[in-house]
Design an enzyme around this catalytic site. Structure first.
Site, PDB file in Angstrom:
ATOM      1  N   SER A 152      43.185  44.680  44.852  1.00  0.00           N
ATOM      2  CA  SER A 152      41.898  43.940  44.226  1.00  0.00           C
ATOM      3  C   SER A 152      42.185  42.431  44.415  1.00  0.00           C
ATOM      4  O   SER A 152      43.220  41.726  44.626  1.00  0.00           O
ATOM      5  CB  SER A 152      42.029  44.284  42.711  1.00  0.00           C
ATOM      6  OG  SER A 152      41.014  43.386  41.953  1.00  0.00           O
ATOM      7  N   TYR A 165      45.582  45.073  34.606  1.00  0.00           N
ATOM      8  CA  TYR A 165      44.966  45.434  35.804  1.00  0.00           C
ATOM      9  C   TYR A 165      45.527  44.290  36.896  1.00  0.00           C
ATOM     10  O   TYR A 165      46.154  44.834  38.247  1.00  0.00           O
ATOM     11  CB  TYR A 165      43.695  45.661  35.848  1.00  0.00           C
ATOM     12  CG  TYR A 165      42.949  46.199  37.305  1.00  0.00           C
ATOM     13  CD1 TYR A 165      43.238  47.568  37.446  1.00  0.00           C
ATOM     14  CD2 TYR A 165      42.334  45.452  38.184  1.00  0.00           C
ATOM     15  CE1 TYR A 165      42.647  47.949  38.869  1.00  0.00           C
ATOM     16  CE2 TYR A 165      41.994  46.113  39.400  1.00  0.00           C
ATOM     17  CZ  TYR A 165      42.262  47.379  39.501  1.00  0.00           C
ATOM     18  OH  TYR A 165      41.382  47.983  40.542  1.00  0.00           O
TER      19      TYR A 165
END
Length: 252
Positions: A152, A165
């Site tokens: 990401s 995350y």
């Protein structure tokens, strides 16, 4: 990515996809099958996996196998047992796409729930490591193995509120780099950052975002195909954007 693969790009390839019941994982599994691969589906929802397998069978005439594994609760022993079951039916793995992931809480560090933090690390880092470790012997039996992790933009540049995350994706990038260095000549190991994509996880992260402004999972499949086929054979230890040039954050 403008990439037009040959229709037989993945003929005779055996590819395992985690998180194959929904979103990007579902689309990747169906796309790999469309281009000739024998696909192995991994997830925790048997009914959804059965539906994906049925769809692939209807479209390609090949019935994929699926296996159940809950990454939130799995142990190293569970992963080893899964690898043994796969090895009974398949001589090798030519590709593994680690797509399954957990978002956790999008909130300031001071408000991060420690148990949710642990859960995100378990799914995105610990289970991914244990599963990779178990599957490596099968991957190393391929003469063109490709191991792909999902990263990401927040795994390269931390952003406020992305706590667990972001930390898990920094760890994913590190795991990819270590494995790429350890298996330089024997296995390709790379990361894909899908970017903002029309999925349930994305909707939970950005509930006010207009999904029509996002790419669909099908739109970003060229990169997923390229990294599993021979055209990327010399690429390893790298992280690729499925949507180059896209600014992180909510789509305007």
């Amino acid at each position: 990515m403008h990439y037009q693969p040959k229709q037989d790009l993945l003929n005779d390839r055996i590819i395992l996809v985690t998180g194959a019941s929904d979103g990007i994982g579902r689309e990747a599994a169906m796309t790999y099958a469309r281009y000739g691969a024998t696909v192995i589906l991994l997830g925790r929802n048997e009914e959804k996996l059965r539906q994906v397998a049925s769809h692939i069978n209807e479209e390609t005439g090949r019935q994929p196998q699926w296996f159940i594994l809950d990454l939130l609760t799995c142990t190293s022993e569970n992963c080893q047992q899964l690898a043994q079951r796969i090895a009974v039916n398949y001589p090798r793995l030519d590709g593994v796409l680690h797509n399954a992931g957990l978002l956790g809480d999008v909130c300031p560090m001071s408000e991060q729930n420690p148990q949710v933090w642990q859960d995100v690390m378990q799914v995105n880092v610990n289970a991914t490591f244990m599963l990779t470790q178990a599957l490596l012997p099968l991957l190393l039996k391929s003469d063109a193995g490709s191991l792909v992790f999902t990263s990401s933009s927040v795994g390269r540049q931390g952003r406020a509120n992305w706590g667990a995350y972001a930390a898990s994706k920094f760890a994913t990038e590190g795991m990819m780099q270590v494995l790429a260095d350890e298996y330089q000549q024997r296995l390709r190991v790379n990361c894909i950052n899908p970017g903002g994509t029309r999925t349930a996880m994305r909707a939970s992260a950005f509930p006010t975002e207009d999904p029509q402004k996002l790419k669909t999972p099908a739109d970003i499949m060229p990169l997923y195909l390229w990294l599993m086929g021979d055209d990327s054979r010399r690429k390893t230890g790298m992280t690729f954007d499925a949507q180059p040039g896209r600014k992180p954050g909510i789509s305007q």
